[in-house]
Design an enzyme around this catalytic site. Structure first.
Site, PDB file in Angstrom:
ATOM      1  N   GLY A  42       0.849  -1.183   0.000  1.00 31.30           N
ATOM      2  CA  GLY A  42       0.000   0.000   0.000  1.00 31.30           C
ATOM      3  C   GLY A  42       0.881   1.227   0.000  1.00 31.30           C
ATOM      4  O   GLY A  42       1.799   1.345   0.828  1.00 31.30           O
ATOM      5  N   GLU A  44       0.432   4.366   0.840  1.00 33.48           N
ATOM      6  CA  GLU A  44       0.417   5.235   2.013  1.00 33.48           C
ATOM      7  C   GLU A  44       1.036   4.553   3.232  1.00 33.48           C
ATOM      8  O   GLU A  44       1.754   5.184   4.006  1.00 33.48           O
ATOM      9  CB  GLU A  44      -1.017   5.679   2.306  1.00 33.48           C
ATOM     10  CG  GLU A  44      -1.654   6.472   1.178  1.00 33.48           C
ATOM     11  CD  GLU A  44      -2.253   5.591   0.070  1.00 33.48           C
ATOM     12  OE1 GLU A  44      -2.711   6.144  -0.939  1.00 33.48           O
ATOM     13  OE2 GLU A  44      -2.256   4.347   0.228  1.00 33.48           O
ATOM     14  N   ASN A 174       1.077   9.433  -8.014  1.00 37.37           N
ATOM     15  CA  ASN A 174       0.942   7.973  -7.983  1.00 37.37           C
ATOM     16  C   ASN A 174      -0.166   7.472  -8.915  1.00 37.37           C
ATOM     17  O   ASN A 174      -1.073   6.753  -8.502  1.00 37.37           O
ATOM     18  CB  ASN A 174       0.662   7.526  -6.540  1.00 37.37           C
ATOM     19  CG  ASN A 174       1.594   6.416  -6.088  1.00 37.37           C
ATOM     20  OD1 ASN A 174       2.040   5.614  -6.890  1.00 37.37           O
ATOM     21  ND2 ASN A 174       1.869   6.379  -4.807  1.00 37.37           N
ATOM     22  N   LYS A 232      10.373  13.638 -10.228  1.00 36.22           N
ATOM     23  CA  LYS A 232      11.371  12.563 -10.221  1.00 36.22           C
ATOM     24  C   LYS A 232      11.571  12.052 -11.644  1.00 36.22           C
ATOM     25  O   LYS A 232      10.616  11.606 -12.280  1.00 36.22           O
ATOM     26  CB  LYS A 232      10.905  11.431  -9.311  1.00 36.22           C
ATOM     27  CG  LYS A 232      10.651  11.841  -7.864  1.00 36.22           C
ATOM     28  CD  LYS A 232       9.904  10.760  -7.101  1.00 36.22           C
ATOM     29  CE  LYS A 232       8.469  10.630  -7.596  1.00 36.22           C
ATOM     30  NZ  LYS A 232       7.699   9.577  -6.903  1.00 36.22           N
ATOM     31  N   ASP A 264       7.325   5.371  -3.177  1.00 37.19           N
ATOM     32  CA  ASP A 264       6.849   5.597  -1.813  1.00 37.19           C
ATOM     33  C   ASP A 264       8.033   5.819  -0.873  1.00 37.19           C
ATOM     34  O   ASP A 264       7.985   6.673   0.019  1.00 37.19           O
ATOM     35  CB  ASP A 264       6.038   4.401  -1.324  1.00 37.19           C
ATOM     36  CG  ASP A 264       4.909   4.030  -2.269  1.00 37.19           C
ATOM     37  OD1 ASP A 264       4.341   4.940  -2.899  1.00 37.19           O
ATOM     38  OD2 ASP A 264       4.606   2.825  -2.384  1.00 37.19           O
TER      39      ASP A 264
END
Length: 326
Positions: A42, A44, A174, A232, A264
């Site tokens: 995940g 987050e 994302n 990025k 992440d």
């Protein structure tokens, strides 16, 4: 370098879905796998776990099914030092599941998350005491793709003007094309990103969403709202645009085992750097160092280097850092 705005030090709350994840063990095409390894995945919660690794107080807010997979997810995230006490258990909806299918041309991800417990999250979550007392609320562009109520959650969070919010908001674009109805993502993700205080986006996903000719500078022109925008550029560089300057730092060279989770990790490292008062170029370096730890493993999260190694890399003169860079 010019001083820049940064969120105050304090607790970070990360909101979004985490799934149980199956991947071939050892790595290889799923169809050829003798066995599958169970882990968690995940965006987050990845950020929350890496923040905890960096010593930042982090809370993950979400919902899980009342099932073995949900208990596995809760246990894994909590074991990383993240506060999971506010994650809701849904008795009627399952925990989401994903399957990684590595191949020489890249990793394909198959989702089994429709109707999951986390897809029922909604804007009421923003009234939770953990959110109201946060220093920083971290969201991603995955959540608004999960359901109308999840979209309302993110939209409401970012509808409040920055000056009136009790916390700063970071937003990682994302983009997951498989989750979005056709042609709905570009406008919504651009609008949401432009309302956040800190935004992270890959140049490749920005080009996919908003135009193939985009450069980091023209991404900034499309998103003038964030106080800090990080673009990025894959394994090459990351550029942070603040209200007064643009700072670029080369990525570290690393042998890539599995790229999933590196974004992440970068987000967590960069945010951790800001939260502990680092200048932007050192926060970018910490993002790259953290991303490298994810790139070296098949899971979404790998071990950080020892503190003394991190400190040494952060303190390198620019020319010596560049010798490690791509």
């Amino acid at each position: 370098m010019t001083d820049t705005w940064r969120p105050a030090a304090g607790r970070v709350v990360c909101v979004g879905e985490t799934m149980a994840a199956l991947a071939p063990d050892p790595p290889g095409p799923a169809a050829d796998a003798g066995r599958l390894r169970l882990s968690v995945a995940g965006a987050e919660s990845n950020v929350a776990m890496y923040l905890a690794d960096h010593g930042v107080a982090a809370t993950w807010l979400s919902a899980l099914g009342d099932d073995p997979l949900g208990r596995r997810v809760r246990g894994a995230v909590g074991a990383a030092g993240v506060d999971v006490t506010h994650v809701r258990t849904d008795p009627d909806r399952p925990t989401g599941l994903m399957l990684k299918n590595p191949a020489p041309t890249g990793t394909r991800v198959h989702y089994y998350r429709q109707g999951s417990a986390a897809s029922a999250l909604g804007p009421g979550l923003l009234d939770h005491p953990a959110v109201r007392t946060a220093t920083l609320l971290h969201l991603t562009g995955i959540t608004p793709a999960l359901s109308p109520s999840c979209r309302d959650l993110v939209t409401r969070a970012l509808a409040v003007p920055a000056a009136e919010r009790p916390y700063a908001i970071s937003f990682d674009v994302n983009h997951r094309p498989a989750l979005w109805p056709k042609d709905t993502a570009p406008d919504l993700l651009r609008d949401l990103a432009d309302r956040a205080d800190i935004v992270l986006v890959g140049l490749d996903e920005a080009q996919h969403l908003w135009g193939p000719a985009l450069t980091p500078a023209t991404v900034r022109a499309l998103l003038p709202g964030p106080r800090i925008l990080v673009v990025k550029d894959g394994s090459r560089t990351a550029t942070a645009f603040t209200e007064s300057e643009a700072v670029s730092v080369a990525a570290l060279r690393v042998t890539v085992v599995e790229p999933v989770g590196a974004g992440d990790a970068f987000a967590a490292g960069f945010l951790a750097g800001l939260l502990r008062g680092e200048p932007v170029h050192r926060a970018l370096r910490l993002g790259h160092i953290t991303a490298a730890s994810a790139l070296k493993v098949t899971s979404d999260r790998g071990p950080l280097p020892p503190d003394h190694c991190v400190d040494r890399l952060l303190a390198l003169p620019d020319e010596e850092w560049e010798a490690y860079g791509g």
